[in-house]
Design a protein around this motif. Structure first.
Motif, short mmCIF file in Angstrom:
data_model
loop_
_atom_site.label_atom_id
_atom_site.label_comp_id
_atom_site.label_asym_id
_atom_site.label_seq_id
_atom_site.Cartn_x
_atom_site.Cartn_y
_atom_site.Cartn_z
N PRO A 147 0.74 -1.11 0.09
CA PRO A 147 0.03 0.13 0.18
C PRO A 147 0.78 1.32 0.20
O PRO A 147 2.08 1.35 0.71
CB PRO A 147 -0.76 -0.15 1.37
CG PRO A 147 -0.08 -1.15 1.84
CD PRO A 147 0.71 -1.87 1.43
N TRP A 148 0.48 2.25 -0.70
CA TRP A 148 1.16 3.47 -0.81
C TRP A 148 1.20 4.06 0.55
O TRP A 148 2.25 4.78 0.75
CB TRP A 148 0.44 4.68 -1.88
CG TRP A 148 1.18 5.74 -1.95
CD1 TRP A 148 2.31 5.96 -2.28
CD2 TRP A 148 0.46 7.11 -1.95
NE1 TRP A 148 2.77 7.28 -2.46
CE2 TRP A 148 1.60 7.90 -2.35
CE3 TRP A 148 -0.64 7.53 -1.82
CZ2 TRP A 148 1.37 9.30 -2.22
CZ3 TRP A 148 -0.95 8.85 -1.92
CH2 TRP A 148 0.20 9.79 -2.07
N GLN A 149 0.34 3.92 1.39
CA GLN A 149 0.35 4.61 2.82
C GLN A 149 1.69 4.22 3.44
O GLN A 149 2.22 4.95 4.24
CB GLN A 149 -0.84 4.32 3.65
CG GLN A 149 -2.11 5.18 2.93
CD GLN A 149 -2.80 4.42 1.85
OE1 GLN A 149 -2.18 3.26 1.36
NE2 GLN A 149 -3.65 4.92 1.36
N ILE A 153 5.31 8.53 3.59
CA ILE A 153 6.28 9.49 4.24
C ILE A 153 7.59 9.64 3.79
O ILE A 153 8.05 10.63 3.46
CB ILE A 153 6.04 9.35 5.70
CG1 ILE A 153 4.65 9.70 6.29
CG2 ILE A 153 6.99 10.28 6.58
CD1 ILE A 153 4.41 9.28 7.76
N PRO A 154 8.18 8.36 3.73
CA PRO A 154 9.70 8.51 3.08
C PRO A 154 9.55 9.01 1.74
O PRO A 154 10.43 9.66 1.35
CB PRO A 154 9.92 7.05 3.10
CG PRO A 154 8.95 6.24 4.14
CD PRO A 154 7.97 7.28 4.18
N GLN A 155 8.65 8.60 1.01
CA GLN A 155 8.58 9.39 -0.43
C GLN A 155 8.42 10.74 -0.41
O GLN A 155 9.19 11.53 -1.24
CB GLN A 155 7.41 8.67 -1.23
CG GLN A 155 7.36 9.12 -2.56
CD GLN A 155 6.04 8.48 -3.32
OE1 GLN A 155 5.04 8.72 -2.99
NE2 GLN A 155 6.37 7.42 -4.51
N PHE A 156 7.53 11.35 0.53
CA PHE A 156 7.61 12.64 0.49
C PHE A 156 8.72 13.48 1.05
O PHE A 156 8.99 14.59 0.48
CB PHE A 156 6.39 13.10 1.53
CG PHE A 156 6.33 14.53 1.64
CD1 PHE A 156 5.39 15.36 0.91
CD2 PHE A 156 6.80 15.34 3.10
CE1 PHE A 156 5.33 16.62 1.24
CE2 PHE A 156 6.34 16.52 3.06
CZ PHE A 156 5.75 17.33 2.32
N ILE A 157 9.53 12.80 2.08
CA ILE A 157 10.72 13.47 2.32
C ILE A 157 11.90 13.33 1.28
O ILE A 157 12.41 14.39 0.98
CB ILE A 157 11.33 12.50 3.55
CG1 ILE A 157 10.33 12.67 4.79
CG2 ILE A 157 12.64 13.06 3.89
CD1 ILE A 157 10.90 11.93 6.07
N TYR A 238 -7.14 12.32 -5.37
CA TYR A 238 -7.26 13.30 -4.45
C TYR A 238 -6.00 13.32 -3.30
O TYR A 238 -5.69 14.28 -2.90
CB TYR A 238 -8.69 13.05 -3.80
CG TYR A 238 -8.88 14.03 -2.39
CD1 TYR A 238 -9.01 15.25 -2.81
CD2 TYR A 238 -8.83 13.43 -1.25
CE1 TYR A 238 -9.20 16.27 -1.59
CE2 TYR A 238 -8.85 14.37 -0.09
CZ TYR A 238 -9.23 15.92 -0.49
OH TYR A 238 -9.39 16.75 0.58
N LEU A 239 -5.78 12.17 -2.99
CA LEU A 239 -4.93 12.12 -1.86
C LEU A 239 -3.32 12.73 -2.16
O LEU A 239 -2.82 13.50 -1.59
CB LEU A 239 -4.47 10.55 -1.22
CG LEU A 239 -3.61 10.54 -0.06
CD1 LEU A 239 -4.22 11.50 1.05
CD2 LEU A 239 -3.91 9.26 0.45
N GLY A 240 -2.76 12.33 -3.33
CA GLY A 240 -1.50 13.00 -3.85
C GLY A 240 -1.45 14.20 -4.25
O GLY A 240 -0.56 14.85 -3.44
N PRO A 241 -2.28 14.87 -4.96
CA PRO A 241 -2.47 16.38 -4.83
C PRO A 241 -2.66 17.18 -3.41
O PRO A 241 -1.99 17.96 -3.27
CB PRO A 241 -3.50 16.64 -5.76
CG PRO A 241 -3.71 15.25 -6.78
CD PRO A 241 -3.38 14.39 -5.64
N LEU A 242 -3.44 16.41 -2.61
CA LEU A 242 -3.66 16.88 -1.44
C LEU A 242 -2.23 17.14 -0.38
O LEU A 242 -2.05 18.16 0.24
CB LEU A 242 -4.54 16.19 -0.29
CG LEU A 242 -5.03 16.46 1.02
CD1 LEU A 242 -5.74 17.92 0.94
CD2 LEU A 242 -5.76 15.55 1.55
#
Length: 305
Positions: A147-149, A153-157, A238-242
């Motif tokens: 799952p992407w979840q 967080i590591p991907q966002f960092i 929605y979640l990615g752009p958010l």
């Protein structure tokens, strides 16, 4: 005398045999039980289709109501007065054009990269032989189950360190490569006879030329299926752009419409439903144009030749 009568006798015997043979059975004729089952099946399909279309019908009708009429009790399926001005107000009271432009850019770019990288990688897994190919494919496909979840967080960092957060490039980078597209295209490539690739190699074509000049033209249904699925997924995301798009000028249509909902009692749901109706028009057009290829691609991607 016998030589003259024998042909007549054979014809007579053939005629008698034809008269005694049973008439051919009409296989298209249904028995009463089969006819009843077919009627029941069609009835269930109509009920299921109506259940799926009911929310869309409610959304379109609500977009033509006044703000106070949307959630009236008892429910009114049709507006008393069609408020067509909702579709004008949604454009004048919001940044709808910018939202649609950003969403369209993301959907087109991500879809193009998904189809390009997915079809190219699938060709390598389906038609080329190299050590560890099957193991690598299983590991790559196994990422679908993650799952992407779990790595969000590591991907966002990581993307923040690359200074692409709060840009459209963040959405493009996280969605441009996907294992599902590789799996879908590989299954379709395996239905194409290997003799075509072997003949092309004997003619001196490179692997890239075989992929571009032979595989791609023969895999239009699978490409259309992957294009449709990727475009719809990116358009509705929605979640990615958010997470990544904080600047209002970069908002997609999903984030923009969410800004209409401040709280339960201070929201013009008629305008919101008008925006939602506008948002599904591109998806409906693309699906209607490509549904034949979509169905064919999905139906044949699981078959091995």
């Amino acid at each position: 005398m016998t030589a003259i009568e024998s042909p007549i006798t054979r014809r007579q015997l053939q005629g008698v045999a034809e008269e005694q043979s049973p008439p051919p059975v009409d296989k298209t004729k249904l028995t009463p039980r089969q006819r009843l089952l077919r009627i029941v099946g069609y009835t269930l399909l109509v009920i299921a289709a109506a259940g799926l279309l009911l929310p869309f019908f409610w959304m379109v009708m609500s977009s033509l109501k006044s703000a106070n009429e949307v959630f009236s009790v008892p429910i009114k399926w049709f507006p008393e007065t069609f408020v067509w001005s909702n579709y004008v107000d949604i454009w004048t009271q919001s940044n709808m054009l910018t939202w649609i432009r950003n969403t369209l850019v993301l959907a087109v770019v991500v879809t193009f990269l998904q189809v390009l990288t997915g079809s190219f990688a699938a060709y390598g897994f389906a038609k080329m032989r190299f050590p560890g190919r099957d193991v690598l494919f299983l590991v790559y496909i196994g990422t679908i189950a993650v799952p992407w979840q779990s790595y969000m967080i590591p991907q966002f960092i990581l993307l923040s360190n690359f200074k692409v957060s709060n840009t459209l490039w963040a959405i493009i980078l996280i969605q441009a490569f996907g294992a599902f597209g590789v799996f879908l295209m590989k299954q379709y490539y395996e239905t194409i006879p290997e003799e075509l690739s072997e003949a092309a190699r004997l003619d001196g074509l490179s692997e890239y030329a075989i992929w571009r000049r032979i595989m791609l033209p023969l895999s239009i249904p699978a490409l259309a299926s992957l294009t449709l699925l990727t475009f719809v997924s990116t358009w509705n995301d929605y979640l990615g752009p958010l997470i990544y798009l904080r600047n209002p000028d970069l908002w997609t249509i999903q984030l923009g419409l969410k800004s209409f909902v401040s709280n339960l009692y201070d929201t013009n749901y008629a305008l919101l439903f008008a925006g939602l109706t506008i948002s599904i028009i591109p998806i409906a057009i693309i699906f209607l144009l490509g549904q034949r290829f979509f169905i064919e691609g999905i139906a044949t991607s699981g078959m091995k030749g």
